[in-house]
Structure formats: structure tokens, C-alpha cells
Design a protein around this motif. Sequence first.
Motif, PDB file in Angstrom:
ATOM      1  N   ASP A 243       0.814  -1.214   0.000  1.00  0.00           N
ATOM      2  CA  ASP A 243       0.000   0.000   0.000  1.00  0.00           C
ATOM      3  C   ASP A 243       0.848   1.264   0.000  1.00  0.00           C
ATOM      4  O   ASP A 243       2.023   1.251   0.338  1.00  0.00           O
ATOM      5  CB  ASP A 243      -0.984   0.013   1.176  1.00  0.00           C
ATOM      6  CG  ASP A 243      -0.316  -0.121   2.529  1.00  0.00           C
ATOM      7  OD1 ASP A 243       0.847   0.297   2.675  1.00  0.00           O
ATOM      8  OD2 ASP A 243      -0.962  -0.628   3.457  1.00  0.00           O
ATOM      9  N   GLU A 244       0.223   2.345  -0.448  1.00  0.00           N
ATOM     10  CA  GLU A 244       0.885   3.653  -0.445  1.00  0.00           C
ATOM     11  C   GLU A 244       0.429   4.495   0.743  1.00  0.00           C
ATOM     12  O   GLU A 244       1.140   5.408   1.151  1.00  0.00           O
ATOM     13  CB  GLU A 244       0.596   4.383  -1.753  1.00  0.00           C
ATOM     14  CG  GLU A 244       1.221   3.703  -2.959  1.00  0.00           C
ATOM     15  CD  GLU A 244       0.815   4.337  -4.281  1.00  0.00           C
ATOM     16  OE1 GLU A 244       0.105   5.369  -4.278  1.00  0.00           O
ATOM     17  OE2 GLU A 244       1.209   3.793  -5.322  1.00  0.00           O
TER      18      GLU A 244
ATOM     19  N   ILE B 140      -3.733   2.387  -2.818  1.00  0.00           N
ATOM     20  CA  ILE B 140      -2.646   2.506  -3.788  1.00  0.00           C
ATOM     21  C   ILE B 140      -3.135   3.418  -4.914  1.00  0.00           C
ATOM     22  O   ILE B 140      -4.347   3.533  -5.157  1.00  0.00           O
ATOM     23  CB  ILE B 140      -2.184   1.148  -4.362  1.00  0.00           C
ATOM     24  CG1 ILE B 140      -3.343   0.403  -5.035  1.00  0.00           C
ATOM     25  CG2 ILE B 140      -1.584   0.281  -3.283  1.00  0.00           C
ATOM     26  CD1 ILE B 140      -2.905  -0.843  -5.781  1.00  0.00           C
ATOM     27  N   ASN B 141      -2.218   4.064  -5.551  1.00  0.00           N
ATOM     28  CA  ASN B 141      -2.513   4.901  -6.716  1.00  0.00           C
ATOM     29  C   ASN B 141      -3.678   5.854  -6.439  1.00  0.00           C
ATOM     30  O   ASN B 141      -4.686   5.863  -7.151  1.00  0.00           O
ATOM     31  CB  ASN B 141      -2.783   4.025  -7.942  1.00  0.00           C
ATOM     32  CG  ASN B 141      -2.550   4.765  -9.239  1.00  0.00           C
ATOM     33  OD1 ASN B 141      -2.119   5.904  -9.243  1.00  0.00           O
ATOM     34  ND2 ASN B 141      -2.851   4.105 -10.345  1.00  0.00           N
ATOM     35  N   LYS B 142      -3.531   6.661  -5.439  1.00  0.00           N
ATOM     36  CA  LYS B 142      -4.574   7.574  -4.940  1.00  0.00           C
ATOM     37  C   LYS B 142      -5.128   8.501  -6.018  1.00  0.00           C
ATOM     38  O   LYS B 142      -6.303   8.849  -6.004  1.00  0.00           O
ATOM     39  CB  LYS B 142      -3.982   8.382  -3.787  1.00  0.00           C
ATOM     40  CG  LYS B 142      -4.933   9.256  -3.057  1.00  0.00           C
ATOM     41  CD  LYS B 142      -4.208   9.918  -1.896  1.00  0.00           C
ATOM     42  CE  LYS B 142      -5.115  10.742  -1.028  1.00  0.00           C
ATOM     43  NZ  LYS B 142      -4.405  11.307   0.113  1.00  0.00           N
ATOM     44  N   ASP B 143      -4.304   8.900  -6.978  1.00  0.00           N
ATOM     45  CA  ASP B 143      -4.724   9.871  -7.986  1.00  0.00           C
ATOM     46  C   ASP B 143      -5.341   9.244  -9.231  1.00  0.00           C
ATOM     47  O   ASP B 143      -5.730   9.956 -10.160  1.00  0.00           O
ATOM     48  CB  ASP B 143      -3.525  10.748  -8.383  1.00  0.00           C
ATOM     49  CG  ASP B 143      -2.996  11.522  -7.190  1.00  0.00           C
ATOM     50  OD1 ASP B 143      -3.808  11.960  -6.355  1.00  0.00           O
ATOM     51  OD2 ASP B 143      -1.755  11.670  -7.083  1.00  0.00           O
ATOM     52  N   SER B 144      -5.475   7.940  -9.265  1.00  0.00           N
ATOM     53  CA  SER B 144      -6.045   7.264 -10.433  1.00  0.00           C
ATOM     54  C   SER B 144      -7.521   7.609 -10.589  1.00  0.00           C
ATOM     55  O   SER B 144      -8.249   7.791  -9.611  1.00  0.00           O
ATOM     56  CB  SER B 144      -5.881   5.756 -10.293  1.00  0.00           C
ATOM     57  OG  SER B 144      -6.558   5.090 -11.343  1.00  0.00           O
ATOM     58  N   ASN B 145      -7.982   7.669 -11.840  1.00  0.00           N
ATOM     59  CA  ASN B 145      -9.410   7.879 -12.113  1.00  0.00           C
ATOM     60  C   ASN B 145     -10.218   6.608 -11.870  1.00  0.00           C
ATOM     61  O   ASN B 145     -11.426   6.666 -11.691  1.00  0.00           O
ATOM     62  CB  ASN B 145      -9.615   8.349 -13.553  1.00  0.00           C
ATOM     63  CG  ASN B 145      -9.079   9.753 -13.762  1.00  0.00           C
ATOM     64  OD1 ASN B 145      -9.053  10.560 -12.833  1.00  0.00           O
ATOM     65  ND2 ASN B 145      -8.633  10.050 -14.974  1.00  0.00           N
TER      66      ASN B 145
ATOM     67  N   LYS C 258     -11.280   3.572  -9.611  1.00  0.00           N
ATOM     68  CA  LYS C 258     -11.337   3.244  -8.186  1.00  0.00           C
ATOM     69  C   LYS C 258     -11.902   1.836  -8.019  1.00  0.00           C
ATOM     70  O   LYS C 258     -12.931   1.491  -8.603  1.00  0.00           O
ATOM     71  CB  LYS C 258     -12.239   4.221  -7.408  1.00  0.00           C
ATOM     72  CG  LYS C 258     -11.878   5.681  -7.579  1.00  0.00           C
ATOM     73  CD  LYS C 258     -10.567   6.012  -6.942  1.00  0.00           C
ATOM     74  CE  LYS C 258     -10.284   7.504  -7.101  1.00  0.00           C
ATOM     75  NZ  LYS C 258      -8.951   7.875  -6.785  1.00  0.00           N
TER      76      LYS C 258
END
Length: 156
Positions: free
Chosen positions: A32-33, A47-52, A54
Motif C-alpha cells: 500500500d501507499e 494505492i494509486n490515490k490519484d487514479s481515475n 477506483k
Amino acid sequence: MELLKKMLTTPSVSGSELHFQKMLINEMKDVDEFVITHHSYNVIHGINKDSNVKVMLLAHIDEIGLVIEDVEPNGICKMTNIGSIRPEMYMGQQGCVVKYENNQPVYVNGVIGYTPNYKNGNVSVLDLNLDLGTTSKEETLKLVNIGDVVIQKDTY
């Protein structure tokens, strides 16, 4: 597969989920981030919080179980339920009292029995008892405490 086994074998009776939460945070630390926790033992790994895109995987970390409510003079533990259990599923099973030492679970093994209810034939959680192989209240209280949780012994 190891993580799944660890998740299945880490005790997490309702109200006692903290050790499971800590175990999961530790196991996921390289994946995890970010981690968000809540006082009710919710834990979110991201993870990848800024991804479109979800995606969420959701599950309960608590399990049903029993709690020691009293110890009789002969050393037998009387219990009550944590969650909605089916008492007949516990009769004759191996039970474990879960205690923690140095943040690690320690198990006190016993057998879950019951007092036959000849009046109506229904088994209630109040009919269940835990036999730890002791012969007195004093001996039992050296091993366990009132309020300790009891789970069925896993066989994974």
C-alpha cells in the motif's frame, strides 16, 4: 496464500480486532501507499490515490465468538456470546481462550461442552461451558480471566 491463511487464523472476535488490524497493516506495508485507520478498527489500504479508476475490496475483520462470563467452583468456565452464534455448533468442539503476551496471541486450549436442557431440549449459549482440564476456580483463574474471548480452534 500465506496472507489468506494468516487472516483466517488471526483471532478477531468483535471488540478485539486490534491485533488483526495491526497484522494486516504490517502484512500490507510493502504493497500500500497509504493507510487510514479508525477507532472501530476499520483499516483502509490505498494505492494509486490519484487514479481515475477506483476499486474497493471490502470485508469484515471481526468474527463471532464467546466470552468467559464466570468460573464455577469446579473450574468450568461459563460463557456468553459475542455476536449471533448457534450454540449447537459449538458443542463438543475444541475451544481456545485467546490471550496476548508481547502482542502475540497465546491460546489456552479446552473443550466446549454443554449442560443438557431436559425441559425444552433447546440449547442456549447459557448451557455452554468450557472445560480447561482444571478442577477448581482458583486453578482456572491462573490460566484465564473473566472477559477473555473464546474461539473455536481452527484447523487450517
